[in-house]
Design a protein around this motif. Structure first.
Motif, PDB file in Angstrom:
ATOM      1  N   LEU A   6     -10.411   7.274   3.010  1.00  0.00           N
ATOM      2  CA  LEU A   6      -9.298   8.159   3.354  1.00  0.00           C
ATOM      3  C   LEU A   6      -9.384   8.663   4.792  1.00  0.00           C
ATOM      4  CD1 LEU A   6      -9.078  10.196   0.037  1.00  0.00           C
ATOM      5  CD2 LEU A   6      -7.456   8.476   0.853  1.00  0.00           C
ATOM      6  N   SER A   7     -10.172   7.997   5.592  1.00  0.00           N
ATOM      7  CA  SER A   7     -10.314   8.412   6.980  1.00  0.00           C
ATOM      8  C   SER A   7      -8.952   8.446   7.687  1.00  0.00           C
ATOM      9  CB  SER A   7     -11.293   7.432   7.626  1.00  0.00           C
ATOM     10  OG  SER A   7     -11.114   7.408   8.956  1.00  0.00           O
ATOM     11  N   GLY A   8      -8.686   9.562   8.357  1.00  0.00           N
ATOM     12  CA  GLY A   8      -7.405   9.721   9.056  1.00  0.00           C
ATOM     13  C   GLY A   8      -6.306  10.290   8.174  1.00  0.00           C
ATOM     14  N   GLN A   9      -6.578  10.462   6.890  1.00  0.00           N
ATOM     15  CA  GLN A   9      -5.568  10.992   5.973  1.00  0.00           C
ATOM     16  C   GLN A   9      -5.732  12.504   5.814  1.00  0.00           C
ATOM     17  OE1 GLN A   9      -3.641   8.659   3.223  1.00  0.00           O
ATOM     18  NE2 GLN A   9      -3.487   7.871   5.307  1.00  0.00           N
ATOM     19  N   ARG A  10      -4.602  13.187   5.643  1.00  0.00           N
ATOM     20  CA  ARG A  10      -4.644  14.624   5.369  1.00  0.00           C
ATOM     21  C   ARG A  10      -4.339  14.861   3.891  1.00  0.00           C
ATOM     22  NH1 ARG A  10      -0.558  14.926   9.986  1.00  0.00           N
ATOM     23  NH2 ARG A  10      -0.467  12.898   9.016  1.00  0.00           N
ATOM     24  N   VAL A  11      -5.253  15.541   3.251  1.00  0.00           N
ATOM     25  CA  VAL A  11      -5.127  15.770   1.804  1.00  0.00           C
ATOM     26  C   VAL A  11      -5.075  17.270   1.540  1.00  0.00           C
ATOM     27  CG1 VAL A  11      -6.170  15.420  -0.464  1.00  0.00           C
ATOM     28  CG2 VAL A  11      -6.449  13.669   1.307  1.00  0.00           C
ATOM     29  N   CYS A  12      -4.065  17.713   0.796  1.00  0.00           N
ATOM     30  CA  CYS A  12      -3.959  19.123   0.413  1.00  0.00           C
ATOM     31  C   CYS A  12      -4.165  19.244  -1.099  1.00  0.00           C
ATOM     32  CB  CYS A  12      -2.589  19.672   0.804  1.00  0.00           C
ATOM     33  SG  CYS A  12      -2.373  21.389   0.297  1.00  0.00           S
ATOM     34  N   VAL A  13      -5.035  20.163  -1.496  1.00  0.00           N
ATOM     35  CA  VAL A  13      -5.366  20.356  -2.907  1.00  0.00           C
ATOM     36  C   VAL A  13      -5.092  21.815  -3.271  1.00  0.00           C
ATOM     37  CG1 VAL A  13      -7.203  20.266  -4.639  1.00  0.00           C
ATOM     38  CG2 VAL A  13      -7.220  18.634  -2.733  1.00  0.00           C
ATOM     39  N   THR A  14      -4.279  22.053  -4.306  1.00  0.00           N
ATOM     40  CA  THR A  14      -4.103  23.430  -4.778  1.00  0.00           C
ATOM     41  C   THR A  14      -5.147  23.744  -5.848  1.00  0.00           C
ATOM     42  OG1 THR A  14      -2.548  22.927  -6.576  1.00  0.00           O
ATOM     43  CG2 THR A  14      -1.607  23.254  -4.371  1.00  0.00           C
ATOM     44  N   GLY A  15      -5.394  25.040  -6.030  1.00  0.00           N
ATOM     45  CA  GLY A  15      -6.432  25.429  -6.989  1.00  0.00           C
ATOM     46  C   GLY A  15      -7.794  24.975  -6.505  1.00  0.00           C
ATOM     47  N   ALA A  16      -8.048  25.211  -5.205  1.00  0.00           N
ATOM     48  CA  ALA A  16      -9.219  24.621  -4.555  1.00  0.00           C
ATOM     49  C   ALA A  16     -10.430  25.536  -4.542  1.00  0.00           C
ATOM     50  CB  ALA A  16      -8.853  24.241  -3.117  1.00  0.00           C
ATOM     51  N   SER A  17     -10.333  26.718  -5.134  1.00  0.00           N
ATOM     52  CA  SER A  17     -11.460  27.658  -4.985  1.00  0.00           C
ATOM     53  C   SER A  17     -12.601  27.380  -5.954  1.00  0.00           C
ATOM     54  CB  SER A  17     -10.961  29.099  -5.164  1.00  0.00           C
ATOM     55  OG  SER A  17     -10.315  29.257  -6.402  1.00  0.00           O
ATOM     56  N   ILE A  38      -6.006  25.173  -1.152  1.00  0.00           N
ATOM     57  CA  ILE A  38      -5.175  26.369  -1.366  1.00  0.00           C
ATOM     58  C   ILE A  38      -5.579  27.046  -2.670  1.00  0.00           C
ATOM     59  CG2 ILE A  38      -2.839  27.175  -1.897  1.00  0.00           C
ATOM     60  CD1 ILE A  38      -1.739  24.927  -0.162  1.00  0.00           C
ATOM     61  N   ALA A  39      -5.753  28.353  -2.635  1.00  0.00           N
ATOM     62  CA  ALA A  39      -5.964  29.157  -3.848  1.00  0.00           C
ATOM     63  C   ALA A  39      -5.851  30.623  -3.419  1.00  0.00           C
ATOM     64  CB  ALA A  39      -7.318  28.863  -4.483  1.00  0.00           C
ATOM     65  N   ARG A  40      -6.155  31.540  -4.370  1.00  0.00           N
ATOM     66  CA  ARG A  40      -6.057  32.967  -4.033  1.00  0.00           C
ATOM     67  C   ARG A  40      -7.383  33.557  -3.575  1.00  0.00           C
ATOM     68  NH1 ARG A  40      -3.863  34.565  -9.782  1.00  0.00           N
ATOM     69  NH2 ARG A  40      -5.651  33.196 -10.140  1.00  0.00           N
ATOM     70  N   SER A  41      -8.510  33.016  -4.045  1.00  0.00           N
ATOM     71  CA  SER A  41      -9.813  33.666  -3.844  1.00  0.00           C
ATOM     72  C   SER A  41     -10.451  33.296  -2.506  1.00  0.00           C
ATOM     73  CB  SER A  41     -10.769  33.285  -4.973  1.00  0.00           C
ATOM     74  OG  SER A  41     -10.182  33.543  -6.216  1.00  0.00           O
TER      75      SER A  41
END
Ligand code: NAP
Length: 258
Positions: A6-17, A38-41
């Motif tokens: 995945l080199s060069g790729q941008r990955v966003c993960v929710t519930g990441a804490s 992304i998360a709240r904590s």
């Protein structure tokens, strides 16, 4: 097949804490991606950032309540600076109860996060992807569950949300194919995380889970986070799964084959 992951790729993960989300961030970062969690904590997200950046991995985070009224606006702002190539809709919750005892409050809380927030956070990511068609390999992964394929007692709301994600996966795959965006679900069995800890600390429930999973062994009676690594990378990396869209990868040790 790509040799650079995945080199060069941008990955966003929710519930990441914590749990699957935090683990997925590490798996993607190790494969070369630039990862945004992304998360709240804040503290847990910052701990993960410290641990990953110490290893030279590319990880940052944003604190955000995905159920907040202004979550859509916050995500829109976030995705102007970080256009994801891969978006993982992972944040989720459960509140087991017999169908006849489910309160409207608990129904709304689980539906709100698992379906509504999942739908609109993914929509924000997709809008950013479509507005910035730079990358040729883009993917959405919904964290479903084997309970999006079968049911268990006292899981009416959770199973309804995860079956909804399976339908959403198929419908999105059709709408987004013209934009070159693949959409799939990852449907795990019970995995040891903070979400399942209250259930899996009960020896009777642990035994039930391992008894129901044909691939359970004394060394690995219950699913572990690392059991998801291959499926996460496969679904995220279009060089490995370029024609895979609108489907669900079930990682359940054979549970739903019965
Ligand atoms: N563990 C399993 O056995 C299993 C099996 C099948 C499917 N799944 C699915 O996999 C996903 C992750 O499960 P898990 O076991 O890792 O759960 P977990 O350990 O409870 O983690 C849930 C994550 O979601 C975040 N979250 C919760 N509410 C949020 C909100 N309003 N806004 C932003 N983030 C929020 C939490 O962070 P904050 O509290 O910091 O916000 C946390 O990072 C869920 O969709 C779950 O249904 C899990």
């Amino acid at each position: 097949m790509s040799t650079i992951g995945l080199s060069g790729q941008r990955v966003c993960v929710t519930g990441a804490s914590r749990g699957i989300g935090a683990h997925a961030c590490e798996v993607f970062a190790r494969d070369g991606a630039q990862v945004l969690g992304i998360a709240r904590s804040r503290d847990e997200l910052a701990d993960l950032r410290e641990r990953l950046t110490e290893q030279g991995l590319a990880y940052d985070f944003a604190t955000l309540d995905l159920t907040a009224p202004d979550a859509g606006k916050q995500l829109e702002a976030l995705f102007t600076g970080f256009v994801p190539d891969v978006f993982v809709n992972n944040a989720g919750a459960t509140k087991p109860a017999p169908f006849q005892d489910v309160s409207r409050e608990d129904f709304d809380r689980v539906m709100e996060l698992n379906v509504r927030a999942g739908f609109f956070s993914t929509q924000a990511a997709v809008r950013a992807m479509i507005a910035n068609p730079a990358s040729a390999s883009r993917a959405i992964i919904h964290l479903g569950s084997m309970l999006g394929h079968v049911a268990l007692p006292e899981r009416s709301v959770y199973a309804a949300t995860k079956h909804a994600l399976e339908g959403l996966t198929k419908a999105m795959a059709l709408d987004l194919a013209p934009h070159g965006i693949r959409v799939n679900a990852l449907a795990p069995t019970y995995i040891e995380t903070p979400l399942t800890e209250p259930l899996l600390t009960d020896p009777a429930f642990r035994k039930f889970v391992s008894d129901r999973m044909p691939m359970s062994t004394p060394e690995r009676p219950i699913g572990e986070l690392r059991d998801l690594d291959g499926a996460l990378l496969f679904l995220a990396d279009s060089s490995r799964s370029g024609l895979v869209s609108g489907t669900s990868v079930v990682v359940d040790g054979g549970w739903t084959a019965q």
